[in-house]
Scaffold this active site. Structure first.
Site, short mmCIF file in Angstrom:
data_model
loop_
_atom_site.label_atom_id
_atom_site.label_comp_id
_atom_site.label_asym_id
_atom_site.label_seq_id
_atom_site.Cartn_x
_atom_site.Cartn_y
_atom_site.Cartn_z
N VAL A 74 1.27 -3.73 3.94
CA VAL A 74 1.26 -5.01 4.65
C VAL A 74 2.48 -5.87 4.34
CG1 VAL A 74 -1.25 -5.05 4.94
CG2 VAL A 74 -0.21 -6.14 2.91
N TYR A 126 -4.47 3.42 8.09
CA TYR A 126 -5.79 2.83 8.28
C TYR A 126 -6.35 3.20 9.65
CZ TYR A 126 -3.43 0.21 4.64
OH TYR A 126 -2.69 -0.13 3.55
N SER A 156 0.79 -1.23 0.00
CA SER A 156 0.00 0.00 0.00
C SER A 156 0.82 1.28 0.00
CB SER A 156 -0.94 0.02 1.21
OG SER A 156 -1.98 -0.91 1.03
N LYS A 169 0.39 3.47 -2.95
CA LYS A 169 -0.79 4.34 -3.06
C LYS A 169 -0.43 5.82 -2.95
CE LYS A 169 -3.62 0.64 -1.10
NZ LYS A 169 -4.40 0.17 0.07
N TYR A 200 -3.96 -2.49 -10.24
CA TYR A 200 -3.85 -2.30 -8.78
C TYR A 200 -2.98 -3.38 -8.13
CZ TYR A 200 -5.28 -2.30 -3.87
OH TYR A 200 -5.28 -2.31 -2.50
#
Length: 311
Positions: free
Chosen positions: A264, A246, A67, A70, A194
């Site tokens: 992760v 998050y 992530s 992103k 993605y």
């Protein structure tokens, strides 16, 4: 101002402290390829405002950035369509797990922010529009190579395939957004891009280099090229601070006090504006899916060097 010697010493001592710890978290074994990573690994790299690079531990071992990608897809999408992107994705902390579908139902398919999975899928879809998946993915990969000054940055195809085989929750998120028109391209195309950009493999050194533009008002320090305008760099940092971890984002801001983005795969990219770009990597995760020792190491670093954005 922290001297290079002080920075080198701090980084080496923090890495040694992390090496001795037995509490290492749990690797992300729900993605089979990530479940095979050695939980004993730890790396750290810091690139300061003068270009000095301090590294320790496994700082040159490539890992799956997941992530953290992103941050860079958000930067690209804003460059493509500007603030129209915010019609498709919000900027608020989610307070929910990174792969939750609950808020999408309440908010008519608009993801809460670009760093949860649904938001990043919507951002990926914006990059893909008008392109074939291979072209969009090539653009993302070239952007990462440019920012890190390293053409060797590549995609771990085994991790990408592993995510595609097991990414049922992400497929559900994408299809749900498609039903509201938030995802415009074929779902399989958007998900393919993605999964592949999340599977980019980079070392702590490469990723810290790639994050420099966010520490320097949007400028690429090696070239002086403006990657983004200063205002946009500030705003990307703001979203990183509030949403980058998050439902652990508040705890990270409280303890570390820097904009940051976790993955992760166990990596965390953190930005000390005007001072440095930092990457830590320790594959074991805490209950919120963030690197357990990575957060502890960053807390030690910001306390020792006084780098919190809160003074």
């Amino acid at each position: 101002m922290t001297t290079p010697d002080e920075l080198d010493r701090a980084v080496a001592e923090i890495a040694e402290a992390m090496r001795r710890r037995s509490d290492r978290g749990v690797v992300a074994n729900y993605i089979p390829e990530l479940g095979r990573v050695d939980p004993g690994a730890f790396g750290i790299a810091v690139v300061d405002a003068n270009g000095h690079v301090a590294t320790a531990g496994d700082a040159d071992t490539p890992f799956s950035i997941q992530s953290i990608s992103k941050v860079f897809t958000l930067t690209l999408a804003l460059g493509k369509i500007g603030d129209r992107l915010w019609n498709r994705v919000g900027r608020e902390p989610s307070g929910s797990a990174f792969n939750s579908i609950v808020q999408l139902e309440h908010e008519r398919g608009i993801p809460r922010n670009p760093f949860i999975n649904a938001g990043a899928i919507a951002v990926t879809d914006a990059i893909l529009s008008g392109h074939q998946p291979r072209e969009a993915l090539g653009e993302i990969l070239r952007f990462m190579q440019f920012l890190s000054d390293d053409p060797a940055v590549s995609i771990d195809e085994a991790v990408a395939a592993s995510e595609q085989r097991t990414g049922f929750r992400n497929a559900a998120l994408a299809n749900y957004m498609k039903s509201f028109g938030v995802v415009e391209n074929p779902v399989d195309f958007t998900l393919g891009v993605y999964f592949h950009h999340c599977a980019i493999a980079m070392s702590c050194r490469q990723l810290a280099m790639a994050g420099r533009f966010l520490a320097h008002g949007g400028l690429h320090p090696s070239t002086g090229f403006p990657v983004v305008q200063p205002e946009r760099a500030r705003r990307i940092n703001a979203v990183m601070l509030t949403c980058g971890h998050y439902d652990g984002s508040g705890e990270f801001a409280y303890r570390v006090g820097l904009p940051g983005k976790s993955g992760v795969g166990g990596g965390i990219l953190a930005v000390a504006p005007g001072r440095a770009s930092v990457t830590v990597w320790s594959p074991g995760l805490d209950d919120t899916g963030n690197s357990h020792l990575g957060r502890i190491a960053l807390e030690m670093l910001t306390k020792r060097l006084g780098w919190s954005v809160f003074g």
